[in-house]
Design a protein around this motif. Structure first.
Motif, PDB file in Angstrom:
ATOM      1  N   SER A 222       0.841  -1.222  -0.097  1.00  0.00           N
ATOM      2  CA  SER A 222       0.004   0.228  -0.219  1.00  0.00           C
ATOM      3  C   SER A 222       0.772   1.156  -0.153  1.00  0.00           C
ATOM      4  CB  SER A 222      -0.886   0.200   1.378  1.00  0.00           C
ATOM      5  OG  SER A 222      -1.762  -0.845   1.085  1.00  0.00           O
ATOM      6  N   THR A 223       0.365   2.003  -0.919  1.00  0.00           N
ATOM      7  CA  THR A 223       1.643   3.263  -1.146  1.00  0.00           C
ATOM      8  C   THR A 223       0.919   4.569  -0.795  1.00  0.00           C
ATOM      9  OG1 THR A 223       1.153   3.663  -3.338  1.00  0.00           O
ATOM     10  CG2 THR A 223       2.737   2.140  -2.980  1.00  0.00           C
ATOM     11  N   ILE A 224       1.569   5.473  -0.215  1.00  0.00           N
ATOM     12  CA  ILE A 224       1.041   6.922   0.178  1.00  0.00           C
ATOM     13  C   ILE A 224       1.939   8.081  -0.694  1.00  0.00           C
ATOM     14  CG2 ILE A 224       0.493   8.512   1.780  1.00  0.00           C
ATOM     15  CD1 ILE A 224       0.510   5.927   3.512  1.00  0.00           C
ATOM     16  N   LEU A 249       3.658   5.206  -8.046  1.00  0.00           N
ATOM     17  CA  LEU A 249       3.149   4.557  -6.610  1.00  0.00           C
ATOM     18  C   LEU A 249       2.013   4.041  -6.623  1.00  0.00           C
ATOM     19  CD1 LEU A 249       4.102   7.744  -4.260  1.00  0.00           C
ATOM     20  CD2 LEU A 249       5.251   5.474  -4.442  1.00  0.00           C
ATOM     21  N   GLN A 250       1.114   4.540  -7.410  1.00  0.00           N
ATOM     22  CA  GLN A 250      -0.195   4.018  -7.741  1.00  0.00           C
ATOM     23  C   GLN A 250      -0.245   2.645  -8.568  1.00  0.00           C
ATOM     24  OE1 GLN A 250      -2.983   6.542 -10.005  1.00  0.00           O
ATOM     25  NE2 GLN A 250      -4.846   4.914  -9.544  1.00  0.00           N
ATOM     26  N   GLU A 251       0.736   2.731  -9.541  1.00  0.00           N
ATOM     27  CA  GLU A 251       1.020   1.197 -10.035  1.00  0.00           C
ATOM     28  C   GLU A 251       1.681   0.102  -9.229  1.00  0.00           C
ATOM     29  OE1 GLU A 251       3.502  -0.318 -14.170  1.00  0.00           O
ATOM     30  OE2 GLU A 251       3.575   1.912 -13.484  1.00  0.00           O
ATOM     31  N   LEU A 252       2.450   0.654  -8.481  1.00  0.00           N
ATOM     32  CA  LEU A 252       3.196  -0.275  -7.360  1.00  0.00           C
ATOM     33  C   LEU A 252       1.717  -0.809  -6.681  1.00  0.00           C
ATOM     34  CD1 LEU A 252       5.485  -1.826  -6.011  1.00  0.00           C
ATOM     35  CD2 LEU A 252       5.594   0.492  -4.746  1.00  0.00           C
ATOM     36  N   ALA A 253       1.107  -0.206  -6.067  1.00  0.00           N
ATOM     37  CA  ALA A 253      -0.050  -0.531  -5.269  1.00  0.00           C
ATOM     38  C   ALA A 253      -0.945  -1.501  -6.005  1.00  0.00           C
ATOM     39  CB  ALA A 253      -0.926   0.539  -4.595  1.00  0.00           C
ATOM     40  N   GLU A 254      -1.116  -1.173  -7.414  1.00  0.00           N
ATOM     41  CA  GLU A 254      -2.246  -1.834  -7.979  1.00  0.00           C
ATOM     42  C   GLU A 254      -1.742  -3.369  -8.483  1.00  0.00           C
ATOM     43  OE1 GLU A 254      -3.508   0.699 -11.368  1.00  0.00           O
ATOM     44  OE2 GLU A 254      -4.755   1.850 -10.064  1.00  0.00           O
ATOM     45  N   ARG A 255      -0.390  -3.270  -8.657  1.00  0.00           N
ATOM     46  CA  ARG A 255       0.173  -4.511  -9.205  1.00  0.00           C
ATOM     47  C   ARG A 255       0.530  -5.452  -8.216  1.00  0.00           C
ATOM     48  NH1 ARG A 255       5.527  -3.893 -12.998  1.00  0.00           N
ATOM     49  NH2 ARG A 255       5.319  -6.030 -12.621  1.00  0.00           N
ATOM     50  N   PHE A 260      -3.784   2.635  -2.934  1.00  0.00           N
ATOM     51  CA  PHE A 260      -2.891   3.837  -3.154  1.00  0.00           C
ATOM     52  C   PHE A 260      -3.580   4.874  -2.649  1.00  0.00           C
ATOM     53  CE2 PHE A 260      -2.662   7.555  -5.983  1.00  0.00           C
ATOM     54  CZ  PHE A 260      -1.424   7.899  -5.763  1.00  0.00           C
ATOM     55  N   TYR A 261      -3.074   5.640  -1.962  1.00  0.00           N
ATOM     56  CA  TYR A 261      -3.585   7.016  -1.383  1.00  0.00           C
ATOM     57  C   TYR A 261      -2.662   8.074  -1.490  1.00  0.00           C
ATOM     58  CZ  TYR A 261      -5.507   3.141   1.819  1.00  0.00           C
ATOM     59  OH  TYR A 261      -6.292   2.217   2.403  1.00  0.00           O
ATOM     60  N   GLU A 262      -3.482   9.321  -1.497  1.00  0.00           N
ATOM     61  CA  GLU A 262      -2.578  10.499  -1.664  1.00  0.00           C
ATOM     62  C   GLU A 262      -2.832  11.373  -0.232  1.00  0.00           C
ATOM     63  OE1 GLU A 262      -2.942  12.962  -5.175  1.00  0.00           O
ATOM     64  OE2 GLU A 262      -4.372  11.296  -6.155  1.00  0.00           O
ATOM     65  N   ALA A 263      -1.793  11.854   0.204  1.00  0.00           N
ATOM     66  CA  ALA A 263      -1.927  12.714   1.252  1.00  0.00           C
ATOM     67  C   ALA A 263      -1.236  14.081   1.275  1.00  0.00           C
ATOM     68  CB  ALA A 263      -1.602  11.783   2.562  1.00  0.00           C
ATOM     69  N   SER A 267      -3.530  15.609   8.928  1.00  0.00           N
ATOM     70  CA  SER A 267      -4.909  14.838   9.068  1.00  0.00           C
ATOM     71  C   SER A 267      -5.138  13.667   7.989  1.00  0.00           C
ATOM     72  CB  SER A 267      -5.777  15.882   9.214  1.00  0.00           C
ATOM     73  OG  SER A 267      -5.943  16.490   8.021  1.00  0.00           O
ATOM     74  N   GLU A 268      -4.887  14.046   6.913  1.00  0.00           N
ATOM     75  CA  GLU A 268      -5.029  13.190   5.921  1.00  0.00           C
ATOM     76  C   GLU A 268      -4.325  11.933   5.943  1.00  0.00           C
ATOM     77  OE1 GLU A 268      -6.650  15.996   2.205  1.00  0.00           O
ATOM     78  OE2 GLU A 268      -4.559  15.174   2.119  1.00  0.00           O
ATOM     79  N   LEU A 269      -2.871  12.059   6.100  1.00  0.00           N
ATOM     80  CA  LEU A 269      -2.043  10.889   6.386  1.00  0.00           C
ATOM     81  C   LEU A 269      -2.588  10.250   7.488  1.00  0.00           C
ATOM     82  CD1 LEU A 269       0.673   9.876   5.281  1.00  0.00           C
ATOM     83  CD2 LEU A 269       1.970  11.020   6.611  1.00  0.00           C
TER      84      LEU A 269
END
Length: 316
Positions: A222-224, A249-255, A260-263, A267-269
């Motif tokens: 899971s990537t941030i 980072l999104q590709e790493l999470a999906e594969r 995948f998250y964005e922060a 508070s978001e993190l």
């Protein structure tokens, strides 16, 4: 939801249904025979007052008892969540120089440290937790352990360095996961890598190779993507833009079947870590409830026997 571990045994319901059908047929035959008497009033004076609906109670209880026993032979079960005692989480944090950007107050690295410590406190104490930092290379700062204070100390000790070896962070985390003792269990422990980064890979093995290795080991990553596209840092007197590499980072999470998250804020993190912490360490397993059905069958048998003794003075 009830499931059956041995569904073929549900075929034992067929004899029960056959007996139920025979009972209904027998009752209909009795009614047809009774209708042959045209003088119903005379029949009522000759025959004693019957039990009415009560004569069927024992039979219905007996049939339900057999049905419950038939269901029990199919090993009924319900899904339950079981904690994974060997569950291992590797927390990989980017410590490249871009993490000193202050587009996330007070700075990216300080915000990441604060949120990471909140994540550590959210995880159940039965999980193993390890810490990896990565810049030009990746290093295991804390091997997988249940000692949370050791991980907190490791987070507090993070120091920045040049370059970003995102792929190496994954490979190093996988090595740390493989080091978790088996403790009598078979196979690798259930594990997940939580990787926080704010920039593009500039060193080490590729993110594609890391994704292949993690997917092969059945370890979701899971990537941030942490920070904003407007972040800048002063490196040797020169201001440099440090945008976030969301795509890689999104590709790493999906594969790897991770998330995948964005922060872009503390508070978001923290919210991201809370979400991931609630989904890592449970496995749905069937729990057999055969005894429930056997118990219901026993109660039905006792009820049928009691009603028969009460109304007919004999056992069914």
């Amino acid at each position: 939801m009830i499931r059956f571990l041995a569904p073929w045994w549900l075929l034992t319901l067929l004899p029960v249904l056959a007996v139920a059908g025979a009972y209904v047929w027998r009752q209909l035959r009795k009614r047809q025979y009774a209708m042959r008497f045209t003088n119903v009033d005379l029949l009522r004076t000759l025959a004693p007052k019957g039990l009415g609906w009560r004569r069927h109670v024992s039979a219905v209880a007996f049939l339900l008892m057999m049905a419950a026993l038939a269901f029990s032979t199919a090993r009924p079960s319900v899904d339950t969540e079981q904690p994974l005692e060997r569950a291992t989480v590797m927390l990989a944090i980017d410590v490249s120089l871009s993490m000193q950007a202050d587009d996330v107050a007070p700075s990216r690295i300080e915000a990441a440290q604060e949120a990471a410590k909140a994540f550590v406190n959210e995880l159940p104490p039965t999980y193993n937790l390890g810490l990896v930092s990565f810049a030009k290379a990746a290093n295991v700062l804390v091997a997988p352990t249940k000692d949370r204070s050791e991980v907190i100390a490791g987070i507090d000790s993070l120091t920045l360095a040049e370059a970003t070896a995102t792929g190496e962070a994954v490979f190093t985390s996988l090595d740390a996961i493989r080091s978790v003792p088996a403790d009598g269990a078979e196979g690798a422990p259930p594990a997940r890598i939580v990787l926080l980064s704010d920039g593009y890979r500039t060193s080490g093995r590729s993110i594609e190779d890391a994704a292949t290795a993690a997917a092969g080991a059945n370890v979701p990553v899971s990537t941030i993507a942490f920070g904003t596209d407007t972040g800048v840092v002063d490196i040797r007197g020169q201001l440099q833009r440090v945008p976030v590499d969301r795509l890689s980072l999104q590709e790493l999470a999906e594969r790897t079947k991770g998330y995948f998250y964005e922060a872009a804020s503390v508070s978001e993190l923290k919210k991201v870590y809370e979400d991931m912490g609630s989904s890592i360490g449970h496995r749905t397993q069937p729990r057999e409830v055969t005894q429930w059905y056997a118990g219901v069958a026993l109660l039905l048998a006792l009820f049928g026997a009691a009603s028969s003794l009460l109304w007919t003075s004999r056992l069914p």
